[in-house]
Scaffold this motif. Structure first.
Motif, PDB file in Angstrom:
ATOM      1  N   ALA A 149      11.447 -10.856  -6.502  1.00 11.72           N
ATOM      2  CA  ALA A 149      10.777 -11.086  -5.224  1.00 11.72           C
ATOM      3  C   ALA A 149      11.119 -12.468  -4.667  1.00 11.72           C
ATOM      4  N   LEU A 150      11.131 -13.460  -5.534  1.00 15.27           N
ATOM      5  CA  LEU A 150      11.458 -14.812  -5.097  1.00 15.27           C
ATOM      6  C   LEU A 150      12.905 -14.904  -4.615  1.00 15.27           C
ATOM      7  N   GLN A 168       0.810  -1.224   0.000  1.00 20.14           N
ATOM      8  CA  GLN A 168       0.000   0.000   0.000  1.00 20.14           C
ATOM      9  C   GLN A 168       0.840   1.269   0.000  1.00 20.14           C
ATOM     10  N   GLY A 169       2.154   1.125   0.177  1.00 21.79           N
ATOM     11  CA  GLY A 169       3.007   2.308   0.218  1.00 21.79           C
ATOM     12  C   GLY A 169       2.779   3.145   1.458  1.00 21.79           C
ATOM     13  N   GLN A 170       2.630   2.507   2.601  1.00 28.38           N
ATOM     14  CA  GLN A 170       2.418   3.219   3.865  1.00 28.38           C
ATOM     15  C   GLN A 170       3.730   3.265   4.651  1.00 28.38           C
ATOM     16  N   GLY A 171       4.268   4.484   4.806  1.00 34.83           N
ATOM     17  CA  GLY A 171       5.536   4.648   5.516  1.00 34.83           C
ATOM     18  C   GLY A 171       6.734   4.295   4.686  1.00 34.83           C
ATOM     19  N   THR A 172       6.498   3.968   3.434  1.00 32.44           N
ATOM     20  CA  THR A 172       7.569   3.580   2.518  1.00 32.44           C
ATOM     21  C   THR A 172       7.053   3.712   1.097  1.00 32.44           C
ATOM     22  N   LEU A 173       7.947   3.655   0.133  1.00 31.08           N
ATOM     23  CA  LEU A 173       7.503   3.637  -1.260  1.00 31.08           C
ATOM     24  C   LEU A 173       6.748   2.343  -1.538  1.00 31.08           C
ATOM     25  N   LYS A 174       5.747   2.428  -2.380  1.00 22.53           N
ATOM     26  CA  LYS A 174       5.029   1.210  -2.777  1.00 22.53           C
ATOM     27  C   LYS A 174       6.012   0.313  -3.524  1.00 22.53           C
ATOM     28  N   GLU A 175       6.104  -0.922  -3.091  1.00 20.92           N
ATOM     29  CA  GLU A 175       7.098  -1.818  -3.681  1.00 20.92           C
ATOM     30  C   GLU A 175       6.546  -3.249  -3.668  1.00 20.92           C
ATOM     31  N   TYR A 176       6.059  -3.673  -4.806  1.00 24.19           N
ATOM     32  CA  TYR A 176       5.436  -4.990  -4.902  1.00 24.19           C
ATOM     33  C   TYR A 176       6.421  -6.127  -4.632  1.00 24.19           C
ATOM     34  N   ASP A 193      -0.587 -14.473  -3.848  1.00 20.17           N
ATOM     35  CA  ASP A 193      -1.068 -14.981  -5.135  1.00 20.17           C
ATOM     36  C   ASP A 193      -1.837 -13.915  -5.907  1.00 20.17           C
ATOM     37  N   THR A 194      -2.605 -13.096  -5.179  1.00 16.60           N
ATOM     38  CA  THR A 194      -3.340 -12.008  -5.841  1.00 16.60           C
ATOM     39  C   THR A 194      -2.384 -10.964  -6.381  1.00 16.60           C
ATOM     40  N   LEU A 195      -1.352 -10.652  -5.616  1.00 11.69           N
ATOM     41  CA  LEU A 195      -0.382  -9.634  -6.031  1.00 11.69           C
ATOM     42  C   LEU A 195       0.365 -10.041  -7.292  1.00 11.69           C
ATOM     43  N   GLU A 196       0.571 -11.321  -7.479  1.00  3.87           N
ATOM     44  CA  GLU A 196       1.347 -11.783  -8.632  1.00  3.87           C
ATOM     45  C   GLU A 196       0.716 -11.359  -9.957  1.00  3.87           C
ATOM     46  N   SER A 197      -0.616 -11.180  -9.948  1.00  2.00           N
ATOM     47  CA  SER A 197      -1.284 -10.755 -11.184  1.00  2.00           C
ATOM     48  C   SER A 197      -0.923  -9.322 -11.569  1.00  2.00           C
ATOM     49  N   LYS A 198      -0.376  -8.551 -10.605  1.00  2.84           N
ATOM     50  CA  LYS A 198       0.007  -7.165 -10.871  1.00  2.84           C
ATOM     51  C   LYS A 198       1.501  -7.027 -11.168  1.00  2.84           C
ATOM     52  N   MET A 199       2.224  -8.141 -11.145  1.00  2.00           N
ATOM     53  CA  MET A 199       3.686  -8.099 -11.285  1.00  2.00           C
ATOM     54  C   MET A 199       4.107  -8.710 -12.616  1.00  2.00           C
ATOM     55  N   ASN A 200       5.195  -8.157 -13.184  1.00  2.00           N
ATOM     56  CA  ASN A 200       5.752  -8.779 -14.386  1.00  2.00           C
ATOM     57  C   ASN A 200       6.753  -9.865 -13.986  1.00  2.00           C
ATOM     58  N   SER A 201       7.237 -10.592 -14.956  1.00  2.00           N
ATOM     59  CA  SER A 201       8.105 -11.738 -14.664  1.00  2.00           C
ATOM     60  C   SER A 201       9.403 -11.325 -13.985  1.00  2.00           C
TER      61      SER A 201
END
Length: 336
Positions: free
Chosen positions: A321-322, A276-284, A307-315
């Motif tokens: 992240a992994l 959500q970018g609370q107290g920091t930059l939004k960083e998926y 799992d939901t967040l992965e739909s907003k991320m590119n490869s």
């Protein structure tokens, strides 16, 4: 030096006192080998405190190679003569299986003898045996009796345990006011678990008027001693603005401290802050990392969020992240 002529003449108490002088370096250069020699002479003449001290020397490896068997031998002799310190230590040896096979009945027997003589640590230890039902039937009433005796002698962990029993209603009617009383005593003696629980009582208003500032005070003391739960609760206080102005950056600081200590809830909340970018930059990538770590520990909400967040991320983001999660786990969550 005044004791030496008497000790050489075979006076047992003089031999013991000379042993103490060499053991502590009182008026003579400290020499634990000589201490053992004089303790042995006194011990062989039946001086219980010399037998006890000799047991300690063998248990700790002071002036002699550590030898649990010999430690038990001398503790037993002193214990049979009524030395409460030896009785308690002998209970510890049977509890840990040091120099003897582990034997809970023997543990309870020796703790009880020492406890009945007023040995505070033995009273606490005996309370624990009754609480867990080790070596004797589980009996919360008796646990409370012995914890209370130790607590009144200032044993902070016994004070903490009493607080837990009153808070949960174990062996007594649930009584938050009495729980707070014992938590306060233990907390003031520096017991981190009591400090955390006292903070929680102020946080929830259990047994005491709700006071977020007091909760924060005690959480901070517990956190300073490494309590992961206290770090996490402080994160919540700053996250929600309870007792302090809402401050997401400080929330992250405390969540991170808890996360580094392995607190799964804090790891989940860090994922939320990054997403959500609370107290920091939004960083998926960081959000995914923390949710992935929490998910691997069985947190279903973290798994669903990841799992939901992965739909907003590119490869590329997902691969990063992994990798971050693997590295963080390898570092035992430090500096992630």
């Amino acid at each position: 030096r005044e004791w030496k002529p008497l000790a050489n003449e075979g006076h047992a108490n003089a031999q013991y006192n000379l042993g103490v002088m060499y053991d502590k370096g009182l008026g003579v250069p400290r020499d634990q080998r000589l201490a053992i020699e004089w303790y042995k002479r006194a011990a062989e003449q039946g001086v219980a405190v010399a037998q006890y001290n000799l047991g300690v020397m063998y248990e700790k490896g002071r002036g002699v190679s550590r030898d649990y068997g010999n430690a038990v031998k001398w503790y037993e002799r002193a214990a049979e003569l009524g030395n409460a310190n030896a009785q308690n230590n002998l209970g510890v040896m049977y509890m840990r299986g040091l120099g003897v096979p582990q034997d809970y009945k023997a543990v309870a027997k020796w703790y009880k003898r020492a406890a009945e003589q007023g040995k505070a640590s033995a009273q606490y230890n005996l309370g624990g045996m009754y609480f867990k039902g080790l070596g004797l039937p589980q009996d919360y009433d008796s646990a409370i009796k012995w914890y209370e005796r130790a607590a009144k002698q200032g044993v902070s962990i016994a004070q903490y345990k009493l607080g837990v029993m009153y808070m949960r209603g174990l062996g007594v009617p649930q009584d938050y006011i009495t729980a707070v009383k014992w938590y306060k005593r233990a907390a003031k003696h520096g017991n981190a678990n009591a400090q955390f629980n006292l903070g929680s009582m102020y946080d929830k208003g259990h047994g005491i008027p709700q006071d977020y500032k007091a909760a924060i005070k005690w959480y901070k003391r517990a956190a300073g001693q490494g309590s992961a739960s206290a770090h996490y609760n402080l994160g919540l206080m700053y996250d929600k603005g309870q007792g302090v102005p809402q401050d997401y950056k400080l929330a992250i600081k405390w969540y991170r401290g808890a996360a580094e200590l392995g607190n799964t809830n804090a790891q989940f909340n860090l994922g939320v802050m990054y997403e959500q970018g609370q107290g920091t930059l939004k960083e998926y990538t960081r959000a995914h990392m923390w949710w992935n770590i929490a998910a691997e520990k069985g947190d279903e909400d973290a798994r669903n969020n990841r799992d939901t967040l992965e739909s907003k991320m590119n490869s590329s983001q997902l691969a990063k992240a992994l990798k971050l999660a693997r590295e963080c786990i390898a570092k035992v969550y430090k500096s992630c």
